[in-house]
Scaffold this motif. Structure first.
Motif, mmCIF file in Angstrom:
data_model
loop_
_atom_site.group_PDB
_atom_site.id
_atom_site.type_symbol
_atom_site.label_atom_id
_atom_site.label_comp_id
_atom_site.label_asym_id
_atom_site.label_seq_id
_atom_site.Cartn_x
_atom_site.Cartn_y
_atom_site.Cartn_z
ATOM 1 N N HIS A 47 -2.427 41.467 -30.593
ATOM 2 C CA HIS A 47 -2.261 40.232 -29.816
ATOM 3 C C HIS A 47 -1.562 39.129 -30.606
ATOM 4 N N GLN A 48 -1.475 39.273 -31.914
ATOM 5 C CA GLN A 48 -0.804 38.254 -32.736
ATOM 6 C C GLN A 48 0.713 38.296 -32.563
ATOM 7 N N VAL A 49 1.249 39.477 -32.303
ATOM 8 C CA VAL A 49 2.708 39.603 -32.212
ATOM 9 C C VAL A 49 3.195 40.031 -30.828
ATOM 10 N N GLU A 50 2.314 40.636 -30.024
ATOM 11 C CA GLU A 50 2.727 41.090 -28.699
ATOM 12 C C GLU A 50 2.518 40.000 -27.648
ATOM 13 N N LYS A 51 3.414 39.983 -26.701
ATOM 14 C CA LYS A 51 3.312 39.055 -25.580
ATOM 15 C C LYS A 51 2.256 39.593 -24.604
ATOM 16 N N PRO A 52 1.398 38.709 -24.047
ATOM 17 C CA PRO A 52 0.410 39.194 -23.080
ATOM 18 C C PRO A 52 1.079 39.737 -21.816
ATOM 19 N N LEU A 53 0.426 40.711 -21.192
ATOM 20 C CA LEU A 53 0.924 41.235 -19.923
ATOM 21 C C LEU A 53 0.801 40.175 -18.834
ATOM 22 N N PHE A 54 -0.299 39.426 -18.880
ATOM 23 C CA PHE A 54 -0.553 38.343 -17.924
ATOM 24 C C PHE A 54 -1.024 37.125 -18.688
ATOM 25 N N SER A 55 -0.612 35.952 -18.210
ATOM 26 C CA SER A 55 -1.017 34.702 -18.834
ATOM 27 C C SER A 55 -0.944 33.582 -17.801
ATOM 28 N N GLY A 56 -1.957 32.721 -17.778
ATOM 29 C CA GLY A 56 -1.957 31.552 -16.911
ATOM 30 C C GLY A 56 -1.808 31.874 -15.441
ATOM 31 N N ALA A 57 -0.767 31.289 -14.811
ATOM 32 C CA ALA A 57 -0.545 31.451 -13.369
ATOM 33 C C ALA A 57 -0.303 32.908 -12.993
ATOM 34 N N ALA A 58 0.298 33.685 -13.895
ATOM 35 C CA ALA A 58 0.537 35.108 -13.603
ATOM 36 C C ALA A 58 -0.791 35.862 -13.499
ATOM 37 N N THR A 59 -1.776 35.461 -14.289
ATOM 38 C CA THR A 59 -3.099 36.085 -14.214
ATOM 39 C C THR A 59 -3.762 35.750 -12.884
ATOM 40 N N LEU A 60 -3.637 34.497 -12.450
ATOM 41 C CA LEU A 60 -4.191 34.104 -11.143
ATOM 42 C C LEU A 60 -3.526 34.911 -10.024
ATOM 43 N N LYS A 61 -2.208 35.021 -10.075
ATOM 44 C CA LYS A 61 -1.469 35.755 -9.044
ATOM 45 C C LYS A 61 -1.901 37.225 -9.021
ATOM 46 N N MET A 62 -2.028 37.831 -10.201
ATOM 47 C CA MET A 62 -2.439 39.229 -10.290
ATOM 48 C C MET A 62 -3.847 39.399 -9.736
ATOM 49 N N ALA A 63 -4.765 38.498 -10.080
ATOM 50 C CA ALA A 63 -6.152 38.593 -9.603
ATOM 51 C C ALA A 63 -6.208 38.450 -8.082
ATOM 52 N N ARG A 64 -5.437 37.524 -7.532
ATOM 53 C CA ARG A 64 -5.398 37.342 -6.071
ATOM 54 C C ARG A 64 -4.925 38.620 -5.374
ATOM 55 N N GLU A 65 -3.878 39.213 -5.917
ATOM 56 C CA GLU A 65 -3.330 40.427 -5.307
ATOM 57 C C GLU A 65 -4.286 41.611 -5.489
ATOM 58 N N PHE A 66 -4.788 41.812 -6.681
ATOM 59 C CA PHE A 66 -5.637 42.963 -6.988
ATOM 60 C C PHE A 66 -6.948 42.935 -6.211
ATOM 61 N N TYR A 67 -7.592 41.764 -6.148
ATOM 62 C CA TYR A 67 -8.893 41.644 -5.483
ATOM 63 C C TYR A 67 -8.790 41.141 -4.042
ATOM 64 N N GLY A 68 -7.587 40.831 -3.560
ATOM 65 C CA GLY A 68 -7.415 40.358 -2.186
ATOM 66 C C GLY A 68 -8.041 38.997 -1.957
ATOM 67 N N ILE A 69 -7.834 38.074 -2.886
ATOM 68 C CA ILE A 69 -8.437 36.744 -2.812
ATOM 69 C C ILE A 69 -7.464 35.768 -2.164
ATOM 70 N N GLU A 70 -7.862 35.236 -1.018
ATOM 71 C CA GLU A 70 -7.044 34.224 -0.341
ATOM 72 C C GLU A 70 -7.224 32.874 -1.033
ATOM 73 N N ASN A 71 -6.222 32.003 -0.877
ATOM 74 C CA ASN A 71 -6.285 30.643 -1.406
ATOM 75 C C ASN A 71 -6.407 29.687 -0.229
ATOM 76 N N PRO A 72 -7.588 29.055 -0.029
ATOM 77 C CA PRO A 72 -7.743 28.151 1.108
ATOM 78 C C PRO A 72 -6.835 26.916 1.040
ATOM 79 N N ASP A 73 -6.286 26.619 -0.131
ATOM 80 C CA ASP A 73 -5.368 25.485 -0.281
ATOM 81 C C ASP A 73 -3.932 25.833 0.098
ATOM 82 N N ASP A 74 -3.640 27.122 0.339
ATOM 83 C CA ASP A 74 -2.298 27.571 0.650
ATOM 84 C C ASP A 74 -2.095 27.534 2.159
ATOM 85 N N PRO A 75 -1.200 26.676 2.659
ATOM 86 C CA PRO A 75 -0.989 26.577 4.109
ATOM 87 C C PRO A 75 -0.153 27.719 4.694
ATOM 88 N N GLN A 76 0.379 28.608 3.840
ATOM 89 C CA GLN A 76 1.224 29.697 4.320
ATOM 90 C C GLN A 76 0.399 30.689 5.152
#
Length: 94
Positions: free
Chosen positions: A61-90
């Motif tokens: 982890h000292q030299v490799e880039k993470p697979l997911f970080s920050g907003a990308a982790t949130l996006k991946m979790a939403r997709e993987f677990y099917g989590i809707e965002n109540p703040d998203d008007p789409q």
């Protein structure tokens, strides 16, 4: 992350805002952790920055880039677990 869907089943079903999901992921990931073993992917994770590393090799982890970080982790979790965002008007696109 196996405990995440059990611990947050009700929240996942109703949907989670970005801040709620961030807190839940930070709580689940913990300060620092990971897993590995013969024939298993090496995974390292940290709550700070919601970073997740992984690979079929020893992850440095000292030299490799993470697979997911920050907003990308949130996006991946939403997709993987099917989590809707109540703040998203789409509306869902079927």
């Amino acid at each position: 992350m196996q405990s995440f869907p059990r611990r947050y089943a009700k929240a996942i079903a109703r949907g989670m805002t970005d801040s709620e999901l961030t807190k839940a992921l930070e709580d689940t990931l913990g300060i620092w952790g990971g897993s590995c073993g013969p024939g298993l992917m090496d995974v390292v994770h940290q709550a700070a920055g919601l970073k997740i590393w992984g690979g079929w090799h020893f992850v440095n982890h000292q030299v490799e880039k993470p697979l997911f970080s920050g907003a990308a982790t949130l996006k991946m979790a939403r997709e993987f677990y099917g989590i809707e965002n109540p703040d998203d008007p789409q509306l869902p696109l079927l």
